[in-house]
Scaffold this motif. Sequence first.
Motif, PDB file in Angstrom:
ATOM      1  N   LEU A 161       1.321  -0.999   0.177  1.00 50.60           N
ATOM      2  CA  LEU A 161      -0.468   0.242  -0.153  1.00 50.60           C
ATOM      3  C   LEU A 161       0.514   1.433   0.050  1.00 50.60           C
ATOM      4  O   LEU A 161       0.777   2.356  -0.829  1.00 50.60           O
ATOM      5  CB  LEU A 161      -0.452  -0.211   0.888  1.00 50.60           C
ATOM      6  CG  LEU A 161      -2.019  -0.879   1.342  1.00 50.60           C
ATOM      7  CD1 LEU A 161      -2.629  -1.253   2.556  1.00 50.60           C
ATOM      8  CD2 LEU A 161      -2.871  -0.729  -0.300  1.00 50.60           C
ATOM      9  N   LEU A 162       2.061   0.663   0.602  1.00 49.43           N
ATOM     10  CA  LEU A 162       3.090   2.413   0.908  1.00 49.43           C
ATOM     11  C   LEU A 162       3.742   2.630  -0.244  1.00 49.43           C
ATOM     12  O   LEU A 162       3.791   3.912  -0.376  1.00 49.43           O
ATOM     13  CB  LEU A 162       3.775   2.501   2.454  1.00 49.43           C
ATOM     14  CG  LEU A 162       3.141   2.253   3.411  1.00 49.43           C
ATOM     15  CD1 LEU A 162       4.314   2.106   4.439  1.00 49.43           C
ATOM     16  CD2 LEU A 162       2.861   3.574   3.917  1.00 49.43           C
ATOM     17  N   ASP A 163       4.329   1.693  -0.910  1.00 48.25           N
ATOM     18  CA  ASP A 163       4.937   1.209  -2.272  1.00 48.25           C
ATOM     19  C   ASP A 163       4.342   1.848  -3.476  1.00 48.25           C
ATOM     20  O   ASP A 163       4.691   2.605  -4.870  1.00 48.25           O
ATOM     21  CB  ASP A 163       4.978  -0.008  -2.992  1.00 48.25           C
ATOM     22  CG  ASP A 163       6.768  -0.465  -1.773  1.00 48.25           C
ATOM     23  OD1 ASP A 163       6.820   0.449  -0.687  1.00 48.25           O
ATOM     24  OD2 ASP A 163       6.415  -1.633  -0.928  1.00 48.25           O
ATOM     25  N   LYS A 164       2.802   1.544  -3.626  1.00 46.94           N
ATOM     26  CA  LYS A 164       1.629   1.855  -4.877  1.00 46.94           C
ATOM     27  C   LYS A 164       2.291   3.242  -5.285  1.00 46.94           C
ATOM     28  O   LYS A 164       2.122   3.187  -6.459  1.00 46.94           O
ATOM     29  CB  LYS A 164       0.313   1.274  -4.657  1.00 46.94           C
ATOM     30  CG  LYS A 164      -0.447   1.239  -5.476  1.00 46.94           C
ATOM     31  CD  LYS A 164      -1.424   1.170  -5.597  1.00 46.94           C
ATOM     32  CE  LYS A 164      -2.945   1.000  -6.413  1.00 46.94           C
ATOM     33  NZ  LYS A 164      -3.991   0.562  -6.280  1.00 46.94           N
ATOM     34  N   PRO A 165       1.836   4.549  -4.608  1.00 43.62           N
ATOM     35  CA  PRO A 165       1.616   5.666  -5.552  1.00 43.62           C
ATOM     36  C   PRO A 165       3.784   5.407  -5.721  1.00 43.62           C
ATOM     37  O   PRO A 165       3.605   7.202  -5.945  1.00 43.62           O
ATOM     38  CB  PRO A 165       0.984   6.276  -4.220  1.00 43.62           C
ATOM     39  CG  PRO A 165       1.655   5.777  -3.265  1.00 43.62           C
ATOM     40  CD  PRO A 165       1.355   4.499  -2.931  1.00 43.62           C
TER      41      PRO A 165
END
Length: 280
Positions: free
Chosen positions: A227-231
């Motif tokens: 979730l943190l990596d996605k953007p």
Amino acid sequence: MSKWHLHTLVWLSLLIAIFLSVQQKVNWAQYEEIIWFGIYLSFFIEICACVKKPFFIFSFSVFSFGLILDILDSFLLDMSPLFNLLDTPIKHVGLILLCYCLLKIAKSRLNKIKQLHSEINQRIKLEKELRFLAYHDELTGLFNRRAFFEHYELKQFNQAFLYYFDLNNFKHANDKYGHNIGDEILVLFSSSLNTLYPNDSAYRLGGDEFVLITDIAIEDMSVFKTLLDKPLLKYMVSVSVGCHQIQEDDDPDHALHLADQHMYLDKEEHRNSFIVKLLD
């Protein structure tokens, strides 16, 4: 000449006037007018010492002149009936001028009070802004390093979880895309952190290093990191995380050190998987 000298001069003159009046056997009403005139003059002296306004002094002088005529008409009515005609109008004019002057003074004071109130509010606002800047990161809005150490000492996060974050490949992305994109990456990560843990304490220690303190243990770290990596993946940036459960005797430096060590273990362990993720 001081105001006390003026008071003394006024009342000595009035005593002389009363003594002369006794010689002429005047009635009590005339004595009363003389006494009240002395009180007015003393009041006038005190006011002039506090309110140094030329127009106010002029207004009080007109009013006092009317009072003098009012006193003299009792003694000189036979000699000059004009005193009896002029004393009341002059007193009223002086009184009107006094009221107008006092109204202007009150309005001026009210404007100054409003101005001071506005300046106080601006100062309070400025102090709040300075305090915010002192304890928050200007770019991301998160708490800064100073806030972390102060909060740690005050709250004593016993048995809480400290998560230490580092952005992999951030320097390369910053050099490749420019500092504006580098700032955008930091803001995106901070926003993701606040969205996932809105009620907990997130801090930017400096550069691309962040800390989160929460009472909730992250059960599935891989999902959390995804979730943190996605953007950030479009900039070839990912997140490494280290966790340490704070103990009662942990000082902030020791807790950060242990979380930092776990973060480097995570960085080394998932370095290859990050490359595969980018290729996918």
